[in-house]
Design a protein around this motif. Structure first.
Motif, PDB file in Angstrom:
ATOM      1  N   ALA A  29       0.744  -1.455  -0.068  1.00 34.04           N
ATOM      2  CA  ALA A  29       0.186   0.129   0.036  1.00 34.04           C
ATOM      3  C   ALA A  29       0.818   1.161  -0.183  1.00 34.04           C
ATOM      4  O   ALA A  29       0.594   2.317  -0.656  1.00 34.04           O
ATOM      5  CB  ALA A  29      -1.130  -0.082   1.061  1.00 34.04           C
ATOM      6  N   PHE A  30       2.050   1.302   0.615  1.00 38.41           N
ATOM      7  CA  PHE A  30       2.634   2.516   0.948  1.00 38.41           C
ATOM      8  C   PHE A  30       3.789   2.621  -0.290  1.00 38.41           C
ATOM      9  O   PHE A  30       4.609   3.648  -0.170  1.00 38.41           O
ATOM     10  CB  PHE A  30       3.578   2.471   2.256  1.00 38.41           C
ATOM     11  N   LEU A  31       3.986   1.605  -1.253  1.00 41.06           N
ATOM     12  CA  LEU A  31       4.954   1.353  -1.982  1.00 41.06           C
ATOM     13  C   LEU A  31       5.211   2.828  -2.934  1.00 41.06           C
ATOM     14  O   LEU A  31       6.269   3.444  -3.303  1.00 41.06           O
ATOM     15  CB  LEU A  31       5.214   0.309  -2.866  1.00 41.06           C
ATOM     16  N   PRO A  32       3.819   3.357  -3.302  1.00 45.36           N
ATOM     17  CA  PRO A  32       3.935   4.758  -4.146  1.00 45.36           C
ATOM     18  C   PRO A  32       4.503   5.855  -3.492  1.00 45.36           C
ATOM     19  O   PRO A  32       4.825   6.841  -4.055  1.00 45.36           O
ATOM     20  CB  PRO A  32       2.413   4.782  -4.613  1.00 45.36           C
ATOM     21  N   LEU A  33       4.549   5.996  -2.098  1.00 42.57           N
ATOM     22  CA  LEU A  33       4.814   7.166  -1.448  1.00 42.57           C
ATOM     23  C   LEU A  33       6.117   7.317  -1.158  1.00 42.57           C
ATOM     24  O   LEU A  33       6.942   7.087  -0.143  1.00 42.57           O
ATOM     25  CB  LEU A  33       3.921   7.079  -0.195  1.00 42.57           C
ATOM     26  N   GLY A  75      15.915  -0.490   6.375  1.00 42.91           N
ATOM     27  CA  GLY A  75      15.780   0.450   5.406  1.00 42.91           C
ATOM     28  C   GLY A  75      15.316   1.745   5.706  1.00 42.91           C
ATOM     29  O   GLY A  75      15.117   2.655   4.798  1.00 42.91           O
ATOM     30  N   LEU A  76      14.916   2.165   7.027  1.00 44.15           N
ATOM     31  CA  LEU A  76      14.384   3.373   7.483  1.00 44.15           C
ATOM     32  C   LEU A  76      15.424   4.181   8.207  1.00 44.15           C
ATOM     33  O   LEU A  76      15.232   4.688   9.356  1.00 44.15           O
ATOM     34  CB  LEU A  76      13.287   2.980   8.615  1.00 44.15           C
ATOM     35  N   LEU A 111       6.989  10.424   1.229  1.00 44.46           N
ATOM     36  CA  LEU A 111       6.294  10.557   2.674  1.00 44.46           C
ATOM     37  C   LEU A 111       7.173  10.660   3.754  1.00 44.46           C
ATOM     38  O   LEU A 111       8.110   9.776   3.886  1.00 44.46           O
ATOM     39  CB  LEU A 111       5.469   9.168   2.811  1.00 44.46           C
ATOM     40  N   GLN A 112       7.147  11.822   4.650  1.00 41.33           N
ATOM     41  CA  GLN A 112       8.093  12.003   5.770  1.00 41.33           C
ATOM     42  C   GLN A 112       7.118  11.854   7.083  1.00 41.33           C
ATOM     43  O   GLN A 112       7.675  11.581   7.827  1.00 41.33           O
ATOM     44  CB  GLN A 112       8.399  13.304   5.756  1.00 41.33           C
ATOM     45  N   LYS A 113       5.929  11.833   7.025  1.00 40.68           N
ATOM     46  CA  LYS A 113       5.103  11.844   8.331  1.00 40.68           C
ATOM     47  C   LYS A 113       3.874  11.035   8.065  1.00 40.68           C
ATOM     48  O   LYS A 113       3.034  11.367   7.282  1.00 40.68           O
ATOM     49  CB  LYS A 113       4.776  13.149   8.724  1.00 40.68           C
ATOM     50  N   LEU A 114       3.909   9.786   8.906  1.00 41.79           N
ATOM     51  CA  LEU A 114       2.931   8.840   8.914  1.00 41.79           C
ATOM     52  C   LEU A 114       2.123   9.013  10.300  1.00 41.79           C
ATOM     53  O   LEU A 114       2.713   8.459  11.323  1.00 41.79           O
ATOM     54  CB  LEU A 114       3.084   7.675   8.511  1.00 41.79           C
ATOM     55  N   TYR A 115       0.881   9.228  10.455  1.00 47.30           N
ATOM     56  CA  TYR A 115      -0.169   9.226  11.543  1.00 47.30           C
ATOM     57  C   TYR A 115      -0.981   8.178  11.556  1.00 47.30           C
ATOM     58  O   TYR A 115      -2.119   8.509  11.049  1.00 47.30           O
ATOM     59  CB  TYR A 115      -0.563  10.586  11.710  1.00 47.30           C
ATOM     60  N   LEU A 157       7.224   0.193   4.991  1.00 49.14           N
ATOM     61  CA  LEU A 157       7.117   1.677   4.929  1.00 49.14           C
ATOM     62  C   LEU A 157       8.104   2.497   4.048  1.00 49.14           C
ATOM     63  O   LEU A 157       9.214   1.926   4.083  1.00 49.14           O
ATOM     64  CB  LEU A 157       7.513   1.903   6.575  1.00 49.14           C
ATOM     65  N   PRO A 158       7.754   3.542   3.797  1.00 46.11           N
ATOM     66  CA  PRO A 158       8.526   4.392   2.855  1.00 46.11           C
ATOM     67  C   PRO A 158       9.810   4.815   3.344  1.00 46.11           C
ATOM     68  O   PRO A 158       9.852   5.200   4.570  1.00 46.11           O
ATOM     69  CB  PRO A 158       7.883   5.637   2.518  1.00 46.11           C
ATOM     70  N   PRO A 159      11.081   4.466   2.732  1.00 44.72           N
ATOM     71  CA  PRO A 159      12.427   4.788   3.247  1.00 44.72           C
ATOM     72  C   PRO A 159      12.691   6.157   3.511  1.00 44.72           C
ATOM     73  O   PRO A 159      13.324   6.628   4.479  1.00 44.72           O
ATOM     74  CB  PRO A 159      13.390   4.477   2.259  1.00 44.72           C
ATOM     75  N   SER A 160      11.623   6.990   3.160  1.00 46.07           N
ATOM     76  CA  SER A 160      11.939   8.518   3.283  1.00 46.07           C
ATOM     77  C   SER A 160      11.206   9.084   4.583  1.00 46.07           C
ATOM     78  O   SER A 160      11.375   9.982   4.969  1.00 46.07           O
ATOM     79  CB  SER A 160      11.037   9.410   2.286  1.00 46.07           C
ATOM     80  N   LEU A 161      10.448   8.041   5.359  1.00 48.42           N
ATOM     81  CA  LEU A 161       9.670   8.321   6.280  1.00 48.42           C
ATOM     82  C   LEU A 161      10.723   8.728   7.541  1.00 48.42           C
ATOM     83  O   LEU A 161      11.686   8.380   8.045  1.00 48.42           O
ATOM     84  CB  LEU A 161       9.062   7.142   6.934  1.00 48.42           C
TER      85      LEU A 161
END
Length: 369
Positions: free
Chosen positions: A134-138, A182-183, A141-145, A158-162
């Motif tokens: 689900a999160f692969l296109p993001l 990877g985070l 993305l830096q902030k996930l709530y 989870l996106p590596p950019s998080l």
């Protein structure tokens, strides 16, 4: 920037609230509340510095999910009774707000095309499952709530950019090895109010993380979890069932500035356990079962705040807080709390607080109105 500013001002009145068990000030202030105004200002700053976004041209025919409010890269779909992520989210969206709905599942294609999304708010839904893709296109993305849901595990891939994730108030009982692989950009994780025991953290669960801030409050911990990131500046384990601090429990965390251990069942802190925290500024041990001031405080050069109220401390020694002489203490205390202990203030020698910045910084419970 002026276009984005207009959108931010339009949503500036939006605020999220939830009571915190642990009040924080200074250093890293990440509680449960999401101040959307602050989030938007951070997003603007990142855009100015070019650290978060690339230009994405809007479609020729602007779209907006039915019932939502879309204005210049901000899409607000909260409190609409949604059971799925709606379609037709503009591909140039930077902030997507889906809080306070009835969403039960995050599907694989829900965020397709949202390659520039900066912040995703999914709190206060009924989410039980997140598709591993689900999160692969993001990609940015830096902030996930995603707090206040029904998740039983941390979402995968989870996106590596998080940079920041809040996943508190779910039903997580287990964090598997490699969960955060990877985070390397992640700095903040808030995962309190999950029914997780010490055994729920598998060896290697936090491998690869260089966190600054971690909160695992109101869980079911009976001790300090093993192998948390050594990079931590703040660690909050308040409102758990911790009974003792052993010698090796804190040996990894030499960078800690703030340690929250209030509202536990701590009876004993082994001598020398605090010596591993040479940079500690603030220590919360209130509402425990300590019978004495922990040893080693006098040798902590940078310690400024110590909360020891509401324990079972019966006496305070003249050298419990301050070293003999002034050669070792680099900064003076600006807060020591001892009220709520079975000790009379007149029994404490005045020299006990010789390295305190001001007499009002010591709270003994003797200031009557």
């Amino acid at each position: 920037m002026s276009v984005l500013l207009a959108a931010l001002l339009q949503l500036a009145a939006l605020q999220l609230s939830s009571a915190l068990p642990f009040q924080q000030r200074g250093f890293w202030d990440f509680g449960e509340d999401i101040d959307v105004r602050d989030l938007m200002m951070t997003m603007m700053k990142d855009q100015e510095e070019g650290s978060a976004f690339e230009d994405v041209y809007p479609p020729e025919t602007p779209t907006c999910p039915f019932g939502c409010t879309c204005h210049q890269k901000v899409v607000q779909c909260s409190d609409l009774g949604l059971i799925y992520v709606p379609p037709n989210i503009p591909p140039d969206t930077l902030l997507l707000d889906l809080q306070c709905n009835g969403i039960t599942e995050i599907r694989e294609g829900d965020f397709k095309g949202l390659t520039n999304l900066y912040a995703l708010i999914l709190r206060s839904n009924l989410i039980t499952r997140v598709n591993p893709r689900a999160f692969l296109p993001l990609k940015r993305l830096q902030k996930l709530y995603i707090s206040h849901n029904l998740l039983t595990s941390v979402p995968r891939n989870l996106p590596p950019s998080l940079v920041e994730m809040r996943i508190h108030d779910n039903r997580i009982r287990r964090v598997a090895a490699g969960t955060f692989n990877g985070l390397g950009n992640m700095h903040v994780i808030e995962m309190g109010r999950n029914p997780i025991h010490n055994s729920g953290f598998e060896p290697g669960a936090f491998t690869g993380l260089k966190l600054n801030y971690l909160r695992i409050s109101e869980a079911r911990l009976t001790g300090v979890p093993k192998d948390l990131p050594a990079s931590l500046h703040e660690l909050h384990l308040d409102h758990n069932e911790i009974q003792a601090i052993e010698l090796e429990d804190l040996s990894r965390y030499k960078q800690l500035h703030r340690l929250g251990l209030g509202f536990n069942h701590i009876l004993h802190i082994e001598r020398g356990a605090l010596s591993y925290l040479p940079n500690l500024r603030e220590l919360h041990l209130d509402h425990n079962r300590l019978s004495a001031v922990p040893s080693g405080l006098a040798n902590m050069k940078y310690l400024q705040v110590v909360y020891l109220h509401s324990n079972n401390i019966t006496s305070v020694g003249v050298n419990d807080f301050c070293p003999v002489g002034f050669g070792m203490k680099k900064v003076f205390y600006n807060g020591i709390s001892l009220f709520g202990n079975p000790i009379e203030f007149w029994e404490i020698q005045p020299a006990t607080f010789r390295c305190v910045s001001d007499h009002m910084a010591v709270q003994l419970g003797n200031h009557k109105k």
